[in-house]
Design a protein around this motif. Structure first.
Motif, PDB file in Angstrom:
ATOM      1  N   LEU A  65       0.838  -1.200   0.000  1.00  0.00           N
ATOM      2  CA  LEU A  65       0.000   0.000   0.000  1.00  0.00           C
ATOM      3  C   LEU A  65       0.873   1.249   0.000  1.00  0.00           C
ATOM      4  N   ARG A  66       1.805   1.316   0.951  1.00  0.00           N
ATOM      5  CA  ARG A  66       2.669   2.503   1.037  1.00  0.00           C
ATOM      6  C   ARG A  66       3.506   2.652  -0.226  1.00  0.00           C
ATOM      7  N   GLN A  67       4.082   1.562  -0.710  1.00  0.00           N
ATOM      8  CA  GLN A  67       4.910   1.640  -1.900  1.00  0.00           C
ATOM      9  C   GLN A  67       4.108   2.042  -3.132  1.00  0.00           C
ATOM     10  N   TYR A 110      -4.166   3.352   5.308  1.00  0.00           N
ATOM     11  CA  TYR A 110      -4.225   4.449   4.341  1.00  0.00           C
ATOM     12  C   TYR A 110      -4.551   5.772   5.034  1.00  0.00           C
ATOM     13  N   ALA A 111      -5.492   5.751   5.962  1.00  0.00           N
ATOM     14  CA  ALA A 111      -5.844   6.966   6.715  1.00  0.00           C
ATOM     15  C   ALA A 111      -4.634   7.492   7.479  1.00  0.00           C
ATOM     16  N   ALA A 112      -3.848   6.577   8.057  1.00  0.00           N
ATOM     17  CA  ALA A 112      -2.663   6.987   8.812  1.00  0.00           C
ATOM     18  C   ALA A 112      -1.620   7.613   7.886  1.00  0.00           C
ATOM     19  N   LYS A 116      -0.187  11.478   7.974  1.00  0.00           N
ATOM     20  CA  LYS A 116       1.242  11.774   8.014  1.00  0.00           C
ATOM     21  C   LYS A 116       1.626  12.777   6.938  1.00  0.00           C
ATOM     22  N   ASP A 117       1.015  12.658   5.758  1.00  0.00           N
ATOM     23  CA  ASP A 117       1.319  13.550   4.638  1.00  0.00           C
ATOM     24  C   ASP A 117       0.113  13.574   3.722  1.00  0.00           C
ATOM     25  N   VAL A 118      -0.543  14.698   3.625  1.00  0.00           N
ATOM     26  CA  VAL A 118      -1.785  14.802   2.853  1.00  0.00           C
ATOM     27  C   VAL A 118      -1.568  14.440   1.384  1.00  0.00           C
TER      28      VAL A 118
END
Length: 471
Positions: A65-67, A110-112, A116-118
């Motif tokens: 997800l993050r990547q 995903y919300a977190a 952290k960065d919009v």
């Protein structure tokens, strides 16, 4: 004089490394044996959570997800913003609760990331990351679908007339996992890299030997211009499924697997008239009831994965390293395919098999026809676990990086790891600088679209496959 970085291989790993390091003050040479960039293996899906892989753990899903978010931010011009419908067939042992619990976990992750960065909100609002549709919700769906769906309900309504719900466990899910267009990435990469004064692209150039020293490497390459030696301060092995060959040149031992895969190109008149989501029908990988993946493109073209032995997967298509070797050895038939040696009969048979596989869930799809040669390639898998989906880079010797990405979304983390190693070696002044080079941000859309269409046509695919359905 600035340090010299040599990158071997012009796939996603190689071009991402070059683009990410474009602002680092290095001289960069990228050598590619083919005549264009980002040639394979094919990719089509932004794995924003790993929902296509029920067998991987939650930690890998969160990393994917993050990547994927990082990848979409770096390459926004390749993202096709149409969602993905997930369905679990009744014949599949996967419990819906397993998939839906994971979706809740990913929504929270995903919300977190947005908190952290919009700028991480590339998949829309976190609350809309996924939506479930049970019997009651489906019963109240509008009968007429919108021409260009905007809401989750509208996307599901567009797909429902073509899905045999008697073969599906309910509820179904719609997830904001988008498409990725490889032809646009190939076009954007070559345009951006050619505009950079500190980057040299060498097409039709093959690495034949390597020698190492305390402070770098000397490479011998062969091209139409003859034999040449290139000295570099740092070597990046981005040779894809052939990374083991470079390891062998350097006497490095490793374990890995290589898997040959193919996705099939069909044309369906209905998809030319209606905008549909990507659709995933889960199943046991490698069995006759393996996962089916329906990926729509412009012009009614549809890319198909059927994770069965008679379509996407091949008997003896997965090979591992042998004793005293680092490069897994694919059979001659696969090596022939990798250089374009496909037989028309096999293309027809396997594409028809993929169409039939998806038609089990979408009966009307039986009218689809084969439309082009497959999208194909060999995928490297570090280690000996074929279910691995998250991998970045390894550093088996000084001033040498081996790119080990399995999914394209890992490319940004891979480049970041290389940057840290370059900083430790004193070859760049800082480990943190602007991620996205100006050359990517300055791409002209008209020229990008034109170049992408030319690349698709040159490779033997319909130009419509270089277009985005949803921006």
């Amino acid at each position: 004089m600035s340090a010299h970085l040599l990158i071997v291989g012009g796939g996603v790993a190689g071009v991402t490394t070059a683009l990410r390091l474009a602002n680092a003050g290095l001289r960069i040479t990228l050598v590619e044996s083919g005549d264009s960039l980002v040639g394979g293996p094919p990719f089509c899906h932004l794995h924003a959570g790993g929902n296509l892989y029920p067998d991987i753990d939650d930690a890998q899903c969160r990393t994917l997800l993050r990547q994927s978010i990082d990848f979409a931010r770096f390459y926004p011009f390749v993202v096709d913003k149409r969602p993905t419908l997930l369905a679990i067939p009744k014949r599949c042992e996967l419990a819906p609760e397993r998939l839906f619990d994971r979706l809740v976990m990913l929504q929270e992750s995903y919300a977190a990331l947005i908190e952290k960065d919009v700028r991480n909100g590339v998949l829309g609002d976190a609350e809309e990351y996924f939506a479930l549709f049970d019997v009651e919700a489906i019963a109240t769906m509008p009968k007429e679908s919108e021409r260009r769906p905007q809401s989750p309900e509208a996307w599901v309504a567009a797909a429902l007339p073509y899905i045999d719900l008697s073969k599906i466990k309910l509820p179904i899910a719609l997830v904001q996992e988008y498409g990725l267009n490889l032809f646009r990435l190939a076009a954007g990469a070559v345009m951006a890299l050619r505009s950079l004064e500190n980057v040299t692209l060498r097409f039709g150039t093959t690495l034949t030997s390597l020698s190492s020293s305390v402070d770098g490497f000397e490479a011998t390459v062969v091209s139409s211009e003859g034999v040449e030696r290139i000295e570099c301060d740092y070597l990046v092995n981005a040779a894809g499924y052939q990374t083991g060959k470079i390891d062998e040149m350097l006497g490095i031992a490793c374990k890995k697997s290589v898997e040959f895969k193919a996705a099939y190109v069909s044309h369906w008149q209905t998809a030319q008239q209606r905008l549909l989501p990507e659709m995933i029908f889960h199943g046991k990988r490698g069995s006759e009831t393996g996962m089916g993946q329906f990926t729509p493109y412009a012009g009614g073209f549809v890319q198909l994965h059927a994770m069965t032995p008679r379509a996407t997967l091949y008997e003896k298509g997965l090979v591992k390293t042998e004793a005293l070797r680092c490069q897994p050895k694919l059979g001659k038939d696969f090596l022939s395919k990798l250089t374009g040696g496909w037989q028309a009969e096999e293309i027809e048979a396997r594409t028809r098999e993929a169409i039939a596989h998806l038609s089990h869930f979408m009966p009307a799809f039986r009218t689809a026809i084969p439309a082009a040669k497959p999208l194909y390639g060999a995928q490297q898998i570090p280690g000996e676990e074929p279910s691995l989906r998250v991998a970045e880079a390894a550093f088996p010797m000084r001033r040498y990086a081996r790119c080990e990405i399995v999914k394209v979304s890992s490319a940004i983390d891979m480049a970041e790891a290389i940057i840290k190693e370059l900083y430790r070696e004193g070859l760049i002044e800082r480990a943190h600088f602007d991620r996205c080079p100006d050359a990517l941000q300055a791409l002209d859309e008209a020229e990008l679209s034109k170049t992408a269409a030319q690349i698709a046509a040159k490779r033997g695919y319909p130009k419509e496959m270089s277009e985005l359905l949803c921006r």
